[in-house]
Each structure stands twice: as structure tokens, then as C-alpha cells.
Motif scaffolding. Sequence first.
Motif, PDB file in Angstrom:
ATOM      1  N   GLY A 185       0.773  -1.237   0.000  1.00 53.61           N
ATOM      2  CA  GLY A 185       0.000   0.000   0.000  1.00 53.61           C
ATOM      3  C   GLY A 185       0.799   1.278   0.000  1.00 53.61           C
ATOM      4  N   LYS A 186       2.056   1.230  -0.393  1.00 54.24           N
ATOM      5  CA  LYS A 186       2.879   2.437  -0.411  1.00 54.24           C
ATOM      6  C   LYS A 186       2.502   3.319  -1.600  1.00 54.24           C
ATOM      7  CE  LYS A 186       5.334   0.654   2.946  1.00 54.24           C
ATOM      8  NZ  LYS A 186       5.133   1.075   4.342  1.00 54.24           N
ATOM      9  N   SER A 187       2.511   4.620  -1.386  1.00 59.89           N
ATOM     10  CA  SER A 187       2.174   5.541  -2.466  1.00 59.89           C
ATOM     11  C   SER A 187       3.366   5.755  -3.385  1.00 59.89           C
ATOM     12  CB  SER A 187       1.728   6.895  -1.888  1.00 59.89           C
ATOM     13  OG  SER A 187       2.845   7.579  -1.323  1.00 59.89           O
ATOM     14  N   TRP A 188       3.101   6.229  -4.586  1.00 56.92           N
ATOM     15  CA  TRP A 188       4.158   6.507  -5.560  1.00 56.92           C
ATOM     16  C   TRP A 188       5.132   7.545  -5.018  1.00 56.92           C
ATOM     17  CZ3 TRP A 188       6.664   4.669  -9.449  1.00 56.92           C
ATOM     18  CH2 TRP A 188       7.375   5.510 -10.306  1.00 56.92           C
ATOM     19  N   ASN A 189       4.609   8.529  -4.279  1.00 54.60           N
ATOM     20  CA  ASN A 189       5.466   9.580  -3.741  1.00 54.60           C
ATOM     21  C   ASN A 189       6.533   9.032  -2.801  1.00 54.60           C
ATOM     22  OD1 ASN A 189       4.365  11.670  -5.124  1.00 54.60           O
ATOM     23  ND2 ASN A 189       3.235  12.554  -3.411  1.00 54.60           N
ATOM     24  N   THR A 190       6.233   7.944  -2.088  1.00 51.23           N
ATOM     25  CA  THR A 190       7.237   7.372  -1.183  1.00 51.23           C
ATOM     26  C   THR A 190       8.434   6.834  -1.968  1.00 51.23           C
ATOM     27  OG1 THR A 190       6.278   5.123  -1.150  1.00 51.23           O
ATOM     28  CG2 THR A 190       5.439   6.707   0.456  1.00 51.23           C
ATOM     29  N   ARG A 191       8.182   6.297  -3.163  1.00 47.50           N
ATOM     30  CA  ARG A 191       9.282   5.806  -3.992  1.00 47.50           C
ATOM     31  C   ARG A 191      10.120   6.967  -4.530  1.00 47.50           C
ATOM     32  NH1 ARG A 191       9.082   1.168  -1.718  1.00 47.50           N
ATOM     33  NH2 ARG A 191       8.099   2.595  -0.260  1.00 47.50           N
ATOM     34  N   LYS A 192       9.448   8.064  -4.916  1.00 45.46           N
ATOM     35  CA  LYS A 192      10.164   9.234  -5.417  1.00 45.46           C
ATOM     36  C   LYS A 192      11.019   9.845  -4.313  1.00 45.46           C
ATOM     37  CE  LYS A 192       9.574  10.962  -8.964  1.00 45.46           C
ATOM     38  NZ  LYS A 192      10.309  10.799 -10.253  1.00 45.46           N
ATOM     39  N   LEU A 193      10.446   9.955  -3.111  1.00 45.85           N
ATOM     40  CA  LEU A 193      11.183  10.521  -1.985  1.00 45.85           C
ATOM     41  C   LEU A 193      12.355   9.617  -1.601  1.00 45.85           C
ATOM     42  CD1 LEU A 193      11.358  12.784   0.086  1.00 45.85           C
ATOM     43  CD2 LEU A 193       9.791  11.497   1.555  1.00 45.85           C
TER      44      LEU A 193
ATOM     45  N   ILE B 219      15.305  10.288  -3.751  1.00 45.25           N
ATOM     46  CA  ILE B 219      16.002  11.519  -3.376  1.00 45.25           C
ATOM     47  C   ILE B 219      16.910  11.270  -2.181  1.00 45.25           C
ATOM     48  CG2 ILE B 219      15.668  13.848  -2.442  1.00 45.25           C
ATOM     49  CD1 ILE B 219      13.099  13.992  -4.128  1.00 45.25           C
ATOM     50  N   MET B 220      16.389  10.542  -1.185  1.00 47.78           N
ATOM     51  CA  MET B 220      17.191  10.237   0.007  1.00 47.78           C
ATOM     52  C   MET B 220      18.430   9.420  -0.356  1.00 47.78           C
ATOM     53  SD  MET B 220      15.480  11.726   2.392  1.00 47.78           S
ATOM     54  CE  MET B 220      15.120  12.900   1.076  1.00 47.78           C
ATOM     55  N   LEU B 221      18.270   8.483  -1.264  1.00 46.60           N
ATOM     56  CA  LEU B 221      19.402   7.664  -1.693  1.00 46.60           C
ATOM     57  C   LEU B 221      20.433   8.507  -2.448  1.00 46.60           C
ATOM     58  CD1 LEU B 221      17.518   4.455  -2.903  1.00 46.60           C
ATOM     59  CD2 LEU B 221      18.901   4.700  -0.835  1.00 46.60           C
ATOM     60  N   ASP B 222      19.944   9.436  -3.256  1.00 43.48           N
ATOM     61  CA  ASP B 222      20.844  10.284  -4.034  1.00 43.48           C
ATOM     62  C   ASP B 222      21.666  11.206  -3.130  1.00 43.48           C
ATOM     63  OD1 ASP B 222      21.749  11.277  -6.652  1.00 43.48           O
ATOM     64  OD2 ASP B 222      20.766  13.133  -6.031  1.00 43.48           O
ATOM     65  N   ARG B 223      21.065  11.634  -2.018  1.00 38.43           N
ATOM     66  CA  ARG B 223      21.748  12.543  -1.092  1.00 38.43           C
ATOM     67  C   ARG B 223      22.671  11.815  -0.110  1.00 38.43           C
ATOM     68  NH1 ARG B 223      16.591  15.983   0.462  1.00 38.43           N
ATOM     69  NH2 ARG B 223      16.515  17.387  -1.319  1.00 38.43           N
ATOM     70  N   ALA B 224      22.523  10.525   0.005  1.00 31.84           N
ATOM     71  CA  ALA B 224      23.256   9.769   1.015  1.00 31.84           C
ATOM     72  C   ALA B 224      24.773   9.907   0.833  1.00 31.84           C
ATOM     73  CB  ALA B 224      22.853   8.300   0.957  1.00 31.84           C
ATOM     74  N   GLU B 225      25.469  10.127   1.954  1.00 30.04           N
ATOM     75  CA  GLU B 225      26.929  10.213   1.963  1.00 30.04           C
ATOM     76  C   GLU B 225      27.474   9.273   3.028  1.00 30.04           C
ATOM     77  OE1 GLU B 225      28.746  11.840  -0.102  1.00 30.04           O
ATOM     78  OE2 GLU B 225      27.292  13.183  -1.068  1.00 30.04           O
ATOM     79  N   ARG B 226      28.707   8.803   2.807  1.00 31.21           N
ATOM     80  CA  ARG B 226      29.353   7.901   3.762  1.00 31.21           C
ATOM     81  C   ARG B 226      30.388   8.667   4.581  1.00 31.21           C
ATOM     82  NH1 ARG B 226      30.714   2.242   0.743  1.00 31.21           N
ATOM     83  NH2 ARG B 226      30.871   1.560   2.915  1.00 31.21           N
ATOM     84  N   TYR B 227      30.447   8.330   5.867  1.00 35.35           N
ATOM     85  CA  TYR B 227      31.383   8.955   6.792  1.00 35.35           C
ATOM     86  C   TYR B 227      32.054   7.860   7.626  1.00 35.35           C
ATOM     87  CZ  TYR B 227      28.515  13.103   5.753  1.00 35.35           C
ATOM     88  OH  TYR B 227      27.832  14.106   5.122  1.00 35.35           O
ATOM     89  N   CYS B 228      32.977   8.273   8.462  1.00 39.25           N
ATOM     90  CA  CYS B 228      33.644   7.353   9.398  1.00 39.25           C
ATOM     91  C   CYS B 228      34.241   6.154   8.666  1.00 39.25           C
ATOM     92  CB  CYS B 228      32.667   6.885  10.479  1.00 39.25           C
ATOM     93  SG  CYS B 228      31.871   8.211  11.409  1.00 39.25           S
ATOM     94  N   GLY B 229      34.961   6.439   7.603  1.00 37.03           N
ATOM     95  CA  GLY B 229      35.586   5.374   6.845  1.00 37.03           C
ATOM     96  C   GLY B 229      34.595   4.463   6.155  1.00 37.03           C
ATOM     97  N   GLY B 230      33.421   5.000   5.824  1.00 39.60           N
ATOM     98  CA  GLY B 230      32.400   4.216   5.132  1.00 39.60           C
ATOM     99  C   GLY B 230      31.473   3.449   6.045  1.00 39.60           C
ATOM    100  N   LYS B 231      31.691   3.557   7.366  1.00 40.72           N
ATOM    101  CA  LYS B 231      30.865   2.788   8.314  1.00 40.72           C
ATOM    102  C   LYS B 231      29.517   3.453   8.599  1.00 40.72           C
ATOM    103  CE  LYS B 231      34.874   0.779  10.658  1.00 40.72           C
ATOM    104  NZ  LYS B 231      35.592   0.665  11.952  1.00 40.72           N
ATOM    105  N   LEU B 232      29.411   4.751   8.360  1.00 39.13           N
ATOM    106  CA  LEU B 232      28.174   5.489   8.593  1.00 39.13           C
ATOM    107  C   LEU B 232      27.641   6.041   7.275  1.00 39.13           C
ATOM    108  CD1 LEU B 232      26.077   7.017  10.419  1.00 39.13           C
ATOM    109  CD2 LEU B 232      27.750   8.895  10.498  1.00 39.13           C
ATOM    110  N   VAL B 233      26.337   5.856   7.051  1.00 40.28           N
ATOM    111  CA  VAL B 233      25.651   6.498   5.928  1.00 40.28           C
ATOM    112  C   VAL B 233      24.663   7.498   6.505  1.00 40.28           C
ATOM    113  CG1 VAL B 233      24.058   6.197   4.007  1.00 40.28           C
ATOM    114  CG2 VAL B 233      25.872   4.531   4.380  1.00 40.28           C
ATOM    115  N   LEU B 234      24.673   8.718   5.969  1.00 32.34           N
ATOM    116  CA  LEU B 234      23.774   9.768   6.463  1.00 32.34           C
ATOM    117  C   LEU B 234      23.085  10.448   5.295  1.00 32.34           C
ATOM    118  CD1 LEU B 234      24.459  12.255   9.325  1.00 32.34           C
ATOM    119  CD2 LEU B 234      23.456  13.062   7.183  1.00 32.34           C
ATOM    120  N   THR B 235      21.793  10.686   5.447  1.00 30.26           N
ATOM    121  CA  THR B 235      21.037  11.433   4.453  1.00 30.26           C
ATOM    122  C   THR B 235      20.015  12.312   5.162  1.00 30.26           C
ATOM    123  OG1 THR B 235      19.800  11.285   2.366  1.00 30.26           O
ATOM    124  CG2 THR B 235      19.244   9.686   4.083  1.00 30.26           C
TER     125      THR B 235
END
Length: 327
Positions: A205-213, A216-232
Motif C-alpha cells: 500500500g505504499k504511495s508513488w510519492n514514497t518511492r520518489k522521496l 532523493i534520500m538515496l541520491d543525497r546519502a553520503e558515507r562517513y567514518c571510513g564508510g561505516k556510517l551512511v547519512l542522508t
Amino acid sequence: MIIISDAQINSFKKFLDTHETFIIAGHKEPDGDCISSCLGLSFILEKTGKPYVMINAGPFKRNEIKEYAHYFRNDLPFMTQDERDKCGLIITDCSELSRLGEIDGDLKGFDTFIIDHHKTADISGENIIIDPSSPAAACLVFQLFEATVGKPSKEQANTMFFGICTDTGFFRFLTDQSAEVFRSTAKLVEAGADPRKTYQKMTGGKSWNTRKLLSIMLDRAERYCGGKLVLTYETMEDTKKYGQEGRDSDALYSLMLEVEGVEAVAFVRQETEHSCTLGLRSREKCDVSAIAQKFGGGGHKNASGASTEGRTETLIPQIVKEFSKVL
């Protein structure tokens, strides 16, 4: 998971016996465990013939819990002082009045019983059942249900099973110390709970907007702490464009934690001009509840959150700094 003791069960029964009416309350922005725990307690009170109201500040953002919103109100009914004295407050899936959010009415002063499973809960007393080893508050409520009512109906079993499933990620987050959880869920399935329908309810039952959002979150995601942390992060503009309903943060956390070398994920949402909410998840060793506490929140070792003042551009460096101490 620790089995609730006879002394705790007797304390709960005594609490029910010594009050004429009840308020059942769960934390703001409820999830499936919070909702099903409240409903499980309502099943107990219905069996004992005790009047009650269920309150929750909401909002009911998650798609899988919207059908339950009409059972709850966000205000207290008017009570005289004598009526307040005879009314018991049962708080579940959290242990602090502040976590209940904006409720219209004064909740202070009620005789209170707390049922919680969060590691950051740090209180004790006769009217308290807190077990951080329990993966869901619904596990504790089901034990109380068994001790006071007995075998649940099919509808009751499905409701409590749903709560256990949501907080365990449909059992993905359980450890080798979770045999008692499966014994409880086996009883619920035997009583009529449907695992397949529950999973479909949680994931469908997920809406289309949840997939679009999510993209975006995946595109903004960056890795820190030697790749051990992902933050978006999510901006207020994102919220305005894609709405607040039916979010799918769980999918984001799951996708990021599946990446090789990643041990923790942090998600920051700008709620207002001056405040953010944080969502923190980890694999095994990293205790994100300790980091959540630094920002006024809490939760479990591997799943926690917080609401805090600030903006994403200033909070992100602070979050990375705290993670860098433990990763």
C-alpha cells in the motif's frame, strides 16, 4: 526476552483493581507496536469491564496504522478531581509524559503504570514493567493479556501479532536469545493471527510519492567514518512536495545497512525552521540509543530516534562527530 514475574503481574492486577476508569496512552507519532500495545491493554480492560479512553497525539503517518486512528483521541475528557483520583493512567511503549506529545489536557498527577521495552528508560518502582530485552512492548502486553484474560480471539491475536512484527522487522532484528518471542507468536498464530496478511499489511500500500522521496534520500546519502556510517536528510521543501503520509523510512534503513562495510545509518528530517527529527539504525555493535540521548532522544541499541532543535546543516556535523567516537 525476560518472562514477566508473578510479582509484576500481581502489581498490574492490583493497579486494575484499585481504579475505576483508565487512560491508555502511547508515544507521539505512533508505530505499529505502540498502537497494538494500547489496543492489547484495551482488550484486557474490556474483559474486566473497566471504562477507558485511548489517547495519542499522532500524527498517524504510517500507512499500516491509519485504520486504527479512530480508536484514539488527542484530548482528555473532562474529569472532576474525584474522578481523576479514581482514574489510572497506563503508558505503553514509552516511559515519559514528554514522549506522549501535545495532548489537550493535563496528564500530570494521575496514578500511573508504565509498560515499556526501551533501553533508555531509566525508572523503577512497583507500577513499572520495563524489559529492554523484549523486542516489542506488544510482547509484554501479550504476557499480561495471557495472565489476566487467557487465550485471545482471532482479532485480538492479529492485533498483538502485528505489534510484535512491526518492531522486530518481521523477526529480522531478533537474536539467538529470542526463543521466548517465537513461543509467544506461536500462541498468537495458533489463536488465528495470519503471518502472510500481516506482512502484506506492513509492506504493501505504499504511495508513488514514497518511492520518489526514497530515490532523493538515496541520491543525497553520503558515507562517513571510513564508510561505516551512511547519512542522508530531508528538507521542508521535500515534505511540502511529497507530503507526510505513508513514509517508508524502514526501506531506506534496510537498503543502506545492506551495503558492505556500513554499520550505521542516520536520517535527518527538517520538521520546522528550527527543529529536526533524527532516525538512527545500526547493525549489531553500534549502540545508537546512546547517540540519540545526546540529542534528547532514545530508543533501542539498534534503532533509536530524537527530536531536537537545529538545522540539518549544523546538526549533520554534530551527528557525524558523535558516530566517529564509536565507529
